[in-house]
Design a protein around this motif. Structure first.
Motif, PDB file in Angstrom:
ATOM      1  N   TYR A  48      33.461  43.955  30.439  1.00  0.00           N
ATOM      2  CA  TYR A  48      33.794  43.062  31.549  1.00  0.00           C
ATOM      3  C   TYR A  48      35.274  43.194  31.905  1.00  0.00           C
ATOM      4  CZ  TYR A  48      34.679  38.744  34.127  1.00  0.00           C
ATOM      5  OH  TYR A  48      35.072  37.834  35.076  1.00  0.00           O
ATOM      6  N   ARG A  49      36.132  43.201  30.882  1.00  0.00           N
ATOM      7  CA  ARG A  49      37.573  43.354  31.129  1.00  0.00           C
ATOM      8  C   ARG A  49      37.870  44.694  31.806  1.00  0.00           C
ATOM      9  NH1 ARG A  49      38.144  40.929  25.645  1.00  0.00           N
ATOM     10  NH2 ARG A  49      38.722  38.769  26.029  1.00  0.00           N
ATOM     11  N   ALA A  50      37.186  45.741  31.376  1.00  0.00           N
ATOM     12  CA  ALA A  50      37.395  47.059  31.983  1.00  0.00           C
ATOM     13  C   ALA A  50      36.974  47.057  33.450  1.00  0.00           C
ATOM     14  CB  ALA A  50      36.619  48.121  31.210  1.00  0.00           C
ATOM     15  N   LYS A  51      35.863  46.397  33.765  1.00  0.00           N
ATOM     16  CA  LYS A  51      35.427  46.286  35.163  1.00  0.00           C
ATOM     17  C   LYS A  51      36.462  45.544  35.998  1.00  0.00           C
ATOM     18  CE  LYS A  51      30.399  46.025  34.720  1.00  0.00           C
ATOM     19  NZ  LYS A  51      29.257  45.127  34.929  1.00  0.00           N
ATOM     20  N   MET A  52      36.995  44.457  35.438  1.00  0.00           N
ATOM     21  CA  MET A  52      37.974  43.667  36.174  1.00  0.00           C
ATOM     22  C   MET A  52      39.265  44.454  36.407  1.00  0.00           C
ATOM     23  SD  MET A  52      36.659  40.839  37.082  1.00  0.00           S
ATOM     24  CE  MET A  52      37.952  39.676  37.415  1.00  0.00           C
ATOM     25  N   GLN A  53      39.678  45.239  35.428  1.00  0.00           N
ATOM     26  CA  GLN A  53      40.881  46.045  35.602  1.00  0.00           C
ATOM     27  C   GLN A  53      40.654  47.165  36.606  1.00  0.00           C
ATOM     28  OE1 GLN A  53      41.996  47.288  31.653  1.00  0.00           O
ATOM     29  NE2 GLN A  53      43.173  45.420  31.278  1.00  0.00           N
ATOM     30  N   ALA A  54      39.435  47.673  36.673  1.00  0.00           N
ATOM     31  CA  ALA A  54      39.122  48.764  37.601  1.00  0.00           C
ATOM     32  C   ALA A  54      38.976  48.273  39.041  1.00  0.00           C
ATOM     33  CB  ALA A  54      37.847  49.478  37.159  1.00  0.00           C
ATOM     34  N   ALA A  55      38.687  46.992  39.208  1.00  0.00           N
ATOM     35  CA  ALA A  55      38.529  46.440  40.562  1.00  0.00           C
ATOM     36  C   ALA A  55      39.860  46.514  41.292  1.00  0.00           C
ATOM     37  CB  ALA A  55      38.043  44.996  40.483  1.00  0.00           C
ATOM     38  N   ARG A  56      39.805  46.924  42.547  1.00  0.00           N
ATOM     39  CA  ARG A  56      41.044  47.159  43.299  1.00  0.00           C
ATOM     40  C   ARG A  56      41.435  46.003  44.198  1.00  0.00           C
ATOM     41  NH1 ARG A  56      40.895  53.538  44.844  1.00  0.00           N
ATOM     42  NH2 ARG A  56      40.545  54.234  42.714  1.00  0.00           N
ATOM     43  N   THR A  57      40.482  45.189  44.590  1.00  0.00           N
ATOM     44  CA  THR A  57      40.809  44.104  45.507  1.00  0.00           C
ATOM     45  C   THR A  57      40.403  42.763  44.906  1.00  0.00           C
ATOM     46  OG1 THR A  57      38.667  44.139  46.628  1.00  0.00           O
ATOM     47  CG2 THR A  57      40.373  45.622  47.493  1.00  0.00           C
ATOM     48  N   VAL A  58      40.929  41.717  45.492  1.00  0.00           N
ATOM     49  CA  VAL A  58      40.587  40.356  45.065  1.00  0.00           C
ATOM     50  C   VAL A  58      39.103  40.102  45.311  1.00  0.00           C
ATOM     51  CG1 VAL A  58      41.042  37.915  45.497  1.00  0.00           C
ATOM     52  CG2 VAL A  58      42.924  39.543  45.490  1.00  0.00           C
ATOM     53  N   GLN A  63      33.547  39.235  43.320  1.00  0.00           N
ATOM     54  CA  GLN A  63      32.146  39.648  43.243  1.00  0.00           C
ATOM     55  C   GLN A  63      31.730  39.887  41.789  1.00  0.00           C
ATOM     56  OE1 GLN A  63      29.796  39.735  45.625  1.00  0.00           O
ATOM     57  NE2 GLN A  63      28.365  40.227  43.997  1.00  0.00           N
ATOM     58  N   ILE A  64      32.605  40.524  41.012  1.00  0.00           N
ATOM     59  CA  ILE A  64      32.305  40.764  39.593  1.00  0.00           C
ATOM     60  C   ILE A  64      32.171  39.428  38.866  1.00  0.00           C
ATOM     61  CG2 ILE A  64      33.244  41.687  37.432  1.00  0.00           C
ATOM     62  CD1 ILE A  64      34.551  43.914  39.165  1.00  0.00           C
ATOM     63  N   ARG A  65      33.078  38.490  39.136  1.00  0.00           N
ATOM     64  CA  ARG A  65      33.012  37.166  38.494  1.00  0.00           C
ATOM     65  C   ARG A  65      31.723  36.427  38.858  1.00  0.00           C
ATOM     66  NH1 ARG A  65      38.429  36.701  40.265  1.00  0.00           N
ATOM     67  NH2 ARG A  65      39.850  37.134  38.556  1.00  0.00           N
ATOM     68  N   ALA A  66      31.356  36.475  40.144  1.00  0.00           N
ATOM     69  CA  ALA A  66      30.153  35.759  40.592  1.00  0.00           C
ATOM     70  C   ALA A  66      28.903  36.338  39.942  1.00  0.00           C
ATOM     71  CB  ALA A  66      30.049  35.823  42.109  1.00  0.00           C
ATOM     72  N   THR A  67      28.811  37.665  39.912  1.00  0.00           N
ATOM     73  CA  THR A  67      27.660  38.322  39.273  1.00  0.00           C
ATOM     74  C   THR A  67      27.611  37.982  37.790  1.00  0.00           C
ATOM     75  OG1 THR A  67      27.808  40.127  40.862  1.00  0.00           O
ATOM     76  CG2 THR A  67      26.558  40.545  38.845  1.00  0.00           C
ATOM     77  N   HIS A  68      28.776  38.036  37.144  1.00  0.00           N
ATOM     78  CA  HIS A  68      28.846  37.733  35.715  1.00  0.00           C
ATOM     79  C   HIS A  68      28.428  36.282  35.444  1.00  0.00           C
ATOM     80  CE1 HIS A  68      30.318  37.458  31.631  1.00  0.00           C
ATOM     81  NE2 HIS A  68      31.038  36.410  31.992  1.00  0.00           N
ATOM     82  N   GLN A  69      28.906  35.362  36.281  1.00  0.00           N
ATOM     83  CA  GLN A  69      28.567  33.954  36.080  1.00  0.00           C
ATOM     84  C   GLN A  69      27.065  33.731  36.224  1.00  0.00           C
ATOM     85  OE1 GLN A  69      31.014  31.244  38.241  1.00  0.00           O
ATOM     86  NE2 GLN A  69      29.888  29.443  37.563  1.00  0.00           N
ATOM     87  N   ALA A  70      26.443  34.364  37.220  1.00  0.00           N
ATOM     88  CA  ALA A  70      24.988  34.218  37.397  1.00  0.00           C
ATOM     89  C   ALA A  70      24.240  34.795  36.202  1.00  0.00           C
ATOM     90  CB  ALA A  70      24.556  34.909  38.689  1.00  0.00           C
ATOM     91  N   ASP A  71      24.695  35.961  35.710  1.00  0.00           N
ATOM     92  CA  ASP A  71      24.057  36.575  34.541  1.00  0.00           C
ATOM     93  C   ASP A  71      24.183  35.683  33.307  1.00  0.00           C
ATOM     94  OD1 ASP A  71      23.444  38.754  36.131  1.00  0.00           O
ATOM     95  OD2 ASP A  71      25.052  40.038  35.317  1.00  0.00           O
ATOM     96  N   MET A  72      25.356  35.096  33.119  1.00  0.00           N
ATOM     97  CA  MET A  72      25.571  34.262  31.939  1.00  0.00           C
ATOM     98  C   MET A  72      24.799  32.945  32.029  1.00  0.00           C
ATOM     99  SD  MET A  72      27.301  35.841  29.679  1.00  0.00           S
ATOM    100  CE  MET A  72      26.429  37.309  30.175  1.00  0.00           C
TER     101      MET A  72
END
Length: 104
Positions: A48-58, A63-72
């Protein structure tokens, strides 16, 4: 010999300052708290941290946070611990900063 030793004491702090200037005191990125991290494995948290670091825009990060929150939330519901990841509603042990008890 005496001058070499003095030069070392003078130059060493200067060299460490140069090293800090190259790295910068703010070079360490602050880690965010991961939603429902206690339901994840170490590998999942690092991914998850690697995905967040790879993301280029806010927007990508949002989007990564929202998807992660729904999955969790789905994972928590499947384990029967739904609502465990929701933030507490100010149920602390006592008054917080600036909230004093009765004056004496």
């Amino acid at each position: 010999m005496k001058y070499r030793l003095m030069a070392a004491f003078v130059l060493l702090p200067l060299l460490t300052d140069v090293a800090w200037a190259q790295v910068g005191p703010n070079a360490v990125e602050k880690r965010e708290l991961i939603y429902c991290a206690d339901l994840m494995t170490h590998e999942e948290r690092e991914a998850y941290r690697a995905k967040m670091q790879a993301a280029r825009t806010v927007d990508e990060k949002a989007q990564i946070r929202a998807t992660h929150q729904a999955d969790m939330q789905a994972r928590a519901a499947s384990r029967g611990v739904a609502g465990q990841c929701e933030p507490s509603q100010g149920q602390g042990a006592g008054p917080g900063p600036g909230q004093r008890g009765p004056r004496r």
